[in-house]
Design an enzyme around this catalytic site. Structure first.
Site, short mmCIF file in Angstrom:
data_model
loop_
_atom_site.label_atom_id
_atom_site.label_comp_id
_atom_site.label_asym_id
_atom_site.label_seq_id
_atom_site.Cartn_x
_atom_site.Cartn_y
_atom_site.Cartn_z
N ASN A 9 0.87 -1.23 -0.08
CA ASN A 9 -0.02 -0.06 0.22
C ASN A 9 0.97 1.18 0.06
OD1 ASN A 9 -1.84 2.09 0.42
ND2 ASN A 9 -2.15 1.29 2.63
N LYS A 11 0.20 4.24 -0.13
CA LYS A 11 -0.59 5.50 0.25
C LYS A 11 -0.40 6.68 -0.34
CE LYS A 11 0.19 3.41 4.88
NZ LYS A 11 0.15 3.62 6.22
N HIS A 96 -9.62 1.07 4.81
CA HIS A 96 -8.09 1.17 5.59
C HIS A 96 -8.47 2.16 6.86
CE1 HIS A 96 -4.13 2.28 6.42
NE2 HIS A 96 -3.76 1.34 5.68
N GLU A 98 -6.82 4.53 7.94
CA GLU A 98 -6.26 5.88 7.58
C GLU A 98 -7.81 6.68 7.16
OE1 GLU A 98 -2.83 5.35 5.50
OE2 GLU A 98 -1.90 4.83 7.63
N GLU A 168 -5.48 -5.04 10.74
CA GLU A 168 -4.45 -4.23 10.92
C GLU A 168 -4.74 -3.55 12.05
OE1 GLU A 168 -2.58 -3.00 7.04
OE2 GLU A 168 -4.37 -1.78 7.14
N GLY A 174 2.37 2.04 10.85
CA GLY A 174 3.18 3.34 10.55
C GLY A 174 3.90 3.61 11.77
N SER A 213 3.17 -2.61 10.36
CA SER A 213 4.76 -2.29 10.63
C SER A 213 5.32 -3.80 10.14
CB SER A 213 5.37 -1.83 11.81
OG SER A 213 4.97 -0.59 12.11
C1 PEP Z 1 -0.70 -0.23 6.08
O1 PEP Z 1 -0.71 0.93 5.32
O2 PEP Z 1 -1.77 -0.70 5.80
C2 PEP Z 1 0.38 -0.33 6.93
C3 PEP Z 1 0.16 -1.46 7.71
O3 PEP Z 1 1.51 0.28 7.13
P1 PEP Z 1 2.71 0.06 7.50
O4 PEP Z 1 3.19 -1.17 7.17
O5 PEP Z 1 3.88 1.30 7.10
O6 PEP Z 1 2.59 -0.18 9.24
#
Ligand code: PEP
Length: 251
Positions: A9, A11, A96, A98, A168, A174, A213
């Site tokens: 992803n 973003k 997601h 976010e 998630e 992040g 992460s």
């Molecule tokens: C994500 O964007 O779904 C995500 C898990 O980001 P990160 O791997 O940076 O934590």
């Protein structure tokens, strides 16, 4: 058997030149065949149509980070499922964290998007996950169960196996903080049990990705867990070397 699926992803990152460079580097790292792992990248909307020809000879799939549920019309700023297909996408991320947090997406909206995505033949990645305060209060399972039930409402047993769930935990996205493999497995098992109660044996076919992460250093251990069927990767997918290492976790 569930085929592992690893998504990148991006973003709101990468200009056109940077994106082309990243895709070329990634192809150089992993080659055109992705073998036993399904690989998908999720660049921003503006890059989809341009990257599609670069992926044509490869097994790397293309997906979008969001879409709207209506087919067309006066919805300024939105992108439809038909437009995504037109741009060469086969996948779409829905809900997601976010988008839930900054753009007030609700489970009900995600459900509408999911129904549309399936009707257009897109593979949806539906994101669920609890916030840190919710986990601390011991509400993680309750929250995830509610999200699952509402987001997947009305999905037929014929269609449900096409859905990919991404667990998630919001506190791990992040932040550099990852759920331990045991913590992740525990929730993935819980999710599969809930899916079983709703769709019986179909639940064994549904892929559940972990996201939060994920890095080359932790992917192996995560993928060793019996209910973890892949990863949704943010930060580490922005560099070809780290994303390739994640994809090649078996080597
Ligand atoms: C994500 O964007 O779904 C995500 C898990 O980001 P990160 O791997 O940076 O934590």
């Amino acid at each position: 058997m569930r085929k592992p699926i690893i998504g990148g992803n991006w973003k709101m990152n990468k200009t056109l030149g940077e994106a082309i460079h990243l895709v070329e580097e990634l192809k150089g790292e992993i080659g055109n065949k992705t073998g036993k792992v399904e690989v998908v990248i999720f660049p921003p909307f503006t890059l989809l149509r341009v990257l599609q020809p670069l992926l044509k000879e490869t097994e790397i799939g293309l997906g979008a980070q969001n879409m709207y549920w209506e087919r067309e019309g006066a919805y300024t700023g939105e992108i439809s499922a038909l437009m995504l297909l037109d741009a060469g996408c086969s996948y779409v991320i829905l809900g997601h964290s976010e988008r839930r947090e900054y753009f007030k997406e609700t489970d009900e909206k995600i459900n509408k998007k999911l129904i549309t995505a399936l009707s257009f033949g897109l593979t949806p990645i539906v994101c669920v996950g609890e916030k840190l305060e919710e986990r601390k209060r011991g509400e993680a399972e309750e929250i995830v169960e509610k999200q699952l039930r509402r987001c997947l409402k009305g999905i037929s047993s014929e269609n449900v196996e096409k859905v990919v769930i991404a667990y998630e935990p919001v506190w791990a996205i992040g932040t550099g903080e990852t759920a331990t493999p045991d913590e992740a497995q525990e929730m993935h098992y819980f999710i599969r049990e809930k899916l079983k109660s709703l769709w019986k044996d179909k639940a064994e076919l549904i892929r559940i990705q972990y996201g939060g992460s994920v890095k080359p250093e932790n992917i192996k251990e995560l993928m060793r867990q019996s209910d973890i069927d892949g990863a949704l990767v943010g930060g580490a997918s922005l560099r070809a070397d780290s994303f390739a290492k994640i994809i090649k976790y078996k080597e």
